[in-house]
Design a protein around this motif. Structure first.
Motif, PDB file in Angstrom:
ATOM      1  N   ASP A  80      79.263 -56.362 -51.969  1.00  0.00           N
ATOM      2  CA  ASP A  80      80.258 -56.700 -52.979  1.00  0.00           C
ATOM      3  C   ASP A  80      81.379 -55.667 -53.009  1.00  0.00           C
ATOM      4  N   ALA A  81      81.006 -54.383 -52.858  1.00  0.00           N
ATOM      5  CA  ALA A  81      82.022 -53.329 -52.874  1.00  0.00           C
ATOM      6  C   ALA A  81      82.968 -53.477 -51.691  1.00  0.00           C
ATOM      7  N   ASN A  82      82.413 -53.772 -50.505  1.00  0.00           N
ATOM      8  CA  ASN A  82      83.267 -53.943 -49.327  1.00  0.00           C
ATOM      9  C   ASN A  82      84.182 -55.155 -49.469  1.00  0.00           C
ATOM     10  N   ILE A  83      83.634 -56.243 -50.030  1.00  0.00           N
ATOM     11  CA  ILE A  83      84.457 -57.434 -50.239  1.00  0.00           C
ATOM     12  C   ILE A  83      85.578 -57.146 -51.218  1.00  0.00           C
ATOM     13  N   THR A  84      85.240 -56.420 -52.289  1.00  0.00           N
ATOM     14  CA  THR A  84      86.264 -56.080 -53.283  1.00  0.00           C
ATOM     15  C   THR A  84      87.358 -55.216 -52.678  1.00  0.00           C
ATOM     16  N   LEU A  85      86.957 -54.188 -51.883  1.00  0.00           N
ATOM     17  CA  LEU A  85      87.943 -53.317 -51.255  1.00  0.00           C
ATOM     18  C   LEU A  85      88.837 -54.088 -50.289  1.00  0.00           C
ATOM     19  N   GLN A  86      88.225 -54.951 -49.472  1.00  0.00           N
ATOM     20  CA  GLN A  86      89.015 -55.715 -48.517  1.00  0.00           C
ATOM     21  C   GLN A  86      89.955 -56.689 -49.227  1.00  0.00           C
ATOM     22  N   GLY A 138      83.450 -45.807 -46.127  1.00  0.00           N
ATOM     23  CA  GLY A 138      82.464 -45.061 -46.893  1.00  0.00           C
ATOM     24  C   GLY A 138      82.922 -44.651 -48.272  1.00  0.00           C
ATOM     25  N   THR A 139      84.107 -45.084 -48.706  1.00  0.00           N
ATOM     26  CA  THR A 139      84.625 -44.720 -50.026  1.00  0.00           C
ATOM     27  C   THR A 139      85.173 -45.970 -50.713  1.00  0.00           C
ATOM     28  N   ARG A 140      85.665 -45.774 -51.919  1.00  0.00           N
ATOM     29  CA  ARG A 140      86.349 -46.827 -52.655  1.00  0.00           C
ATOM     30  C   ARG A 140      87.856 -46.566 -52.672  1.00  0.00           C
ATOM     31  N   LEU A 141      88.342 -45.906 -51.629  1.00  0.00           N
ATOM     32  CA  LEU A 141      89.746 -45.524 -51.550  1.00  0.00           C
ATOM     33  C   LEU A 141      90.479 -46.419 -50.552  1.00  0.00           C
ATOM     34  N   ILE A 142      91.735 -46.695 -50.864  1.00  0.00           N
ATOM     35  CA  ILE A 142      92.615 -47.466 -49.990  1.00  0.00           C
ATOM     36  C   ILE A 142      93.889 -46.655 -49.793  1.00  0.00           C
ATOM     37  N   GLU A 143      94.251 -46.427 -48.523  1.00  0.00           N
ATOM     38  CA  GLU A 143      95.463 -45.683 -48.197  1.00  0.00           C
ATOM     39  C   GLU A 143      96.616 -46.660 -47.967  1.00  0.00           C
ATOM     40  N   VAL A 144      97.760 -46.304 -48.517  1.00  0.00           N
ATOM     41  CA  VAL A 144      98.969 -47.114 -48.371  1.00  0.00           C
ATOM     42  C   VAL A 144     100.043 -46.225 -47.751  1.00  0.00           C
ATOM     43  N   ARG A 145     100.594 -46.655 -46.603  1.00  0.00           N
ATOM     44  CA  ARG A 145     101.641 -45.909 -45.913  1.00  0.00           C
ATOM     45  C   ARG A 145     102.814 -46.846 -45.643  1.00  0.00           C
ATOM     46  N   PHE A 146     104.023 -46.270 -45.756  1.00  0.00           N
ATOM     47  CA  PHE A 146     105.216 -47.075 -45.511  1.00  0.00           C
ATOM     48  C   PHE A 146     106.245 -46.227 -44.800  1.00  0.00           C
ATOM     49  N   LEU A 147     106.861 -46.814 -43.740  1.00  0.00           N
ATOM     50  CA  LEU A 147     107.882 -46.149 -42.933  1.00  0.00           C
ATOM     51  C   LEU A 147     109.269 -46.604 -43.358  1.00  0.00           C
ATOM     52  N   SER A 148     110.196 -45.645 -43.432  1.00  0.00           N
ATOM     53  CA  SER A 148     111.574 -45.977 -43.764  1.00  0.00           C
ATOM     54  C   SER A 148     112.468 -44.854 -43.268  1.00  0.00           C
TER      55      SER A 148
END
Length: 767
Positions: A83-89, A168-178
């Motif tokens: 459930d955690a993986n589904i939620t993260l995805q 392995g965490t509940r973290l999501i990284e967001v990166r943006f190029l400009s």
């Protein structure tokens, strides 16, 4: 002349590859240098792009989505790793969704920035000419209503966005190029805020719809409680109710009887049935909306805990919704990466259609079950109400005002208690949903980057060097395969089945080495000036001179009964060094104490007289033409045993003169006087003169120049000479081999100069 070569094929070794790379090092260096230079230009002139970084944490979802679980006695369910993986995805796919992207593009007006300005695309223009472009965007329309603008903006936005779930965490990284570092940080922050707002709006909408329906039910319940309270007051005024003198925990007077007791139980049952009917009605009302998102939110509430079948169906809907969201994200990602015509998208869309159909079927089944539960709850309420009416009728038959008063008061208290309890839960649900509006926490906001992410100069240069090296290797193999010039000994052995009789290193180009009439020609007429330029005098111990001595030894130690006395030296085409070899070989033979006659038999473009700085009044052509003309044989200075017969004036028919009887008689006479006769003839492929002389000579030396002579030309020349002589009388001499070349190493076993000292004026000087 020379040993037969073993032409058996052998596999290519690492040494062969090394030789190829050394021969073609210019190609490899050019490719590597060109790619590195291109990478440097790219790094210098390309736009600097900055990458902003942000990180969010996805906390565990609260099971009390409607705030009603405490009322029903439910508890939060522990979510497993799946459930955690589904939620993260799911949250990661939401960050990459077109909806959030369009919100960010419009909020920050990204279409006006540099990265979103139109650029000329040659390939795209060609595709647009070949395929229909569709209708144009409406004028002054919003981005949402402009398909072309929207598609282009989303494509650019998705190309610069990178969302990654940290394993392995509940973290999501967001990166943006400009190209603008400040704008890159704003996009990251705006995107994370948009995700938080989206989750809040989704939860708020579900809670708000359920709350609206419950508010309507509470309004009816409030009116009923107020009417019952008015009745209690009226009955208390109309009749004197006798109190039993017993008060309950709330301090209210009670009148006790069996009928009243049963009536109280029926009232409590009716109150519970009414509450159950209201809750079942709330579920049924939500299910009637057909919104799968709202329906799946009921799975985590205790409101459906009384119906295991309904709880299972709601859990299945929630699971199907998660799979649908993941599949939609995958379709969007594949569409952005490969285009709408990607074959895999057809299967993905078919799976999505099947999944949507399954969700609709399950929603329909849930609607039927919730309707049945609601009907059952309503029937239970009706039965409880009927039972309550029966008990009330029996109590009314006692005509006891006190009991009637107690019943009405109990109804009023129960109705008021039910209303206050539901109202309290409804308010708590709103407060809790407001406090826990989102399970998204921003760990690291997007900050302005200090250094550009692109171009990554070390990586670019490394890639350029690798690509250049690869292209250089390919270019080396291609250029080596298409080059038909002589590059290795194996080529001569394979084409002619003959080992070269001699390999002459490259000595440079002194004045006498150049063709007569060239820009650097020194047309000295002093006999000593030309003779001194011979290799045995200019470079007595050089590798070239030693190679000449080796060639002399090979000729003197021929396998035949006697060494060849009459030597013909020719080449395939002009410029391969045959005249230089003729002069130096004759000098080396004369240096060994033999009497040598050097004849310039090139009656078309003579060169030996000019090269050696010597002239004669007649020459070979005049001697062969005029029987009264004497032989004007010259003695070469510093070499008394070396004599020279120049070619003389150019005759009209050289081949006829060389094949004449007078020429044969002259050769026979010279054989009796000289130990060796060296004939310098024209090239084989240009004229027939050397073919005529080959039939008269004891041995023929066919000169080929390293890196210049065409292999096919050499083979044709060799075959032409073989038609006029035997194989043992034709030898190959390779001229002009660089001392640092692999060819030189293959033959001599070393590279570079031999290091022999040269003697000049009593002093040793390195050659």
């Amino acid at each position: 002349m020379g040993p037969r070569a073993d032409v058996r094929e052998r596999p290519i070794t690492l040494g062969d590859l090394r030789h190829i790379f050394r021969r073609r090092r210019r190609v490899m260096v050019s490719c590597v240098g060109g790619c590195v230079a291109l990478a440097v230009l790219v790094c210098v002139f390309c736009t600097r792009r900055y990458q902003a970084f942000g990180e969010i944490q996805v906390q565990k979802d609260s099971s009390d989505a409607l705030g009603l679980d405490s009322m029903m006695g439910g508890a939060e369910d522990a979510s497993d790793a799946l459930d955690a993986n589904i939620t993260l995805q799911t949250q990661a796919d939401l960050l990459e969704s077109d909806t959030l992207a369009l919100q960010v593009i419009e909020a920050l007006e990204l279409e006006t920035t540099r990265d979103y300005q139109p650029r000329y695309d040659a390939l795209g223009s060609i595709f647009r000419l070949l395929s229909p472009s569709g209708p144009a965007d409406p004028l002054n329309a919003s981005l949402e209503n402009s398909p072309r603008r929207r598609t282009r903006a989303l494509k650019i936005f998705d190309a610069n966005l990178n969302v990654k779930v940290v394993s392995g965490t509940r973290l999501i990284e967001v990166r943006f190029l400009s190209s603008d570092p400040v704008l890159a940080a704003k996009v990251v922050n705006q995107l994370m805020d948009g995700l938080v707002e989206y989750n809040f709006q989704t939860r708020f909408t579900a809670t708000n719809q359920a709350s609206e329906w419950l508010t309507g039910q509470l309004s009816d319940l409030k009116k009923q409680a107020e009417a019952l309270q008015a009745r209690v007051i009226a009955l208390q005024r109309q009749s004197g109710v006798v109190s039993l003198g017993v008060q309950d925990a709330q301090g209210r007077d009670q009148a006790y009887s069996v009928i009243v007791d049963r009536l109280q139980q029926a009232t409590a049952t009716l109150s519970q049935a009414t509450s159950n009917r209201i809750l079942k009605g709330a579920v049924y009302k939500i299910v009637q909306s057909g919104n799968a998102e709202l329906i799946s939110g009921l799975s985590a509430n205790g409101i459906v805990s009384g119906s295991p079948t309904l709880s299972t169906s709601l859990g299945l809907i929630q699971s199907l919704r998660m799979q649908e969201a993941a599949l939609q994200g995958q379709i969007a990602q594949d569409t952005s990466k490969f285009g709408p015509s990607y074959p895999r998208l057809m299967d993905s869309r078919a799976n999505l259609s099947g999944m949507e159909s399954a969700i609709e079927d399950e929603v329909h089944r849930v609607a039927e079950r919730s309707k049945n539960d609601y009907e059952i709850a309503r029937r239970e309420e009706d039965e409880s109400r009927t039972e309550f009416a029966t008990e009330k009728h029996q109590a009314d038959s006692l005509n006891d005002k006190a009991i009637e008063y107690a019943i009405v008061r109990q109804e009023a208290d129960d109705s008021r208690g039910l209303y206050e309890d539901l109202l309290k839960r409804l308010k708590e649900a709103g407060v809790l949903e407001g406090l826990r509006s989102s399970n998204i926490t921003v760990v690291d906001p997007g900050r302005i980057p200090s250094t550009p992410k692109q171009p990554n100069i070390p990586v670019y240069l490394a890639i350029a060097a690798g690509v250049g090296l690869f292209l250089g290797v390919c270019g080396a193999f291609i250029s080596d395969s298409i080059d038909d010039k002589i590059q290795t000994i194996e080529e001569i052995e394979r084409d002619l089945e003959l080992v070269p009789l001699g390999i002459l290193p490259h000595l440079g180009e002194p004045n006498w080495y150049r063709r007569p009439g060239g820009p650097s020609l020194s047309r000295a007429r002093s006999p000593s000036s030309g003779v001194n330029s011979l290799a045995i005098f200019a470079h007595p111990n050089s590798p070239y001179t030693e190679a000449l001595r080796g060639l002399r030894t090979a000729l003197l130690l021929a396998k035949s009964s006697a060494p060849p006395q009459l030597l013909l030296i020719t080449s395939s085409v002009a410029g391969e060094g045959k005249s230089i070899l003729s002069a130096n070989l004759a000098a080396v033979l004369a240096q060994s104490g033999r009497r040598v006659l050097l004849v310039d038999a090139d009656l078309r473009k003579p060169s030996l007289g000019d090269r050696l700085g010597m002239e004669s009044r007649t020459g070979l052509s005049q001697y062969l033409t005029d029987e009264r003309s004497p032989e004007d044989i010259l003695e070469v200075g510093r070499l008394p045993k070396l004599h020279l017969l120049t070619s003389g004036p150019v005759p009209p028919y050289p081949a006829d003169l060389l094949g004449s009887l007078r020429m044969m008689e002259a050769l026979d006479r010279w054989r009796g006087y000289y130990d060796f006769i060296v004939l310098d003839s024209p090239p084989v492929l240009l004229v027939t003169d050397p073919v005529v002389l080959a039939s008269l000579a004891d041995a023929t030396l066919l000169v080929a120049r390293y890196g210049m002579t065409n292999r096919l030309s050499l083979a044709r020349s060799h075959r032409t000479l073989m038609d006029q002589s035997t194989q043992d009388r034709v030898g190959i001499v390779l001229n002009g081999v660089s001392q640092g070349s692999p060819f030189h190493y293959e033959y001599y076993g070393h590279s570079g100069s031999l290091g022999y000292p040269e003697i000049h004026g009593g002093k040793h000087v390195d050659a």
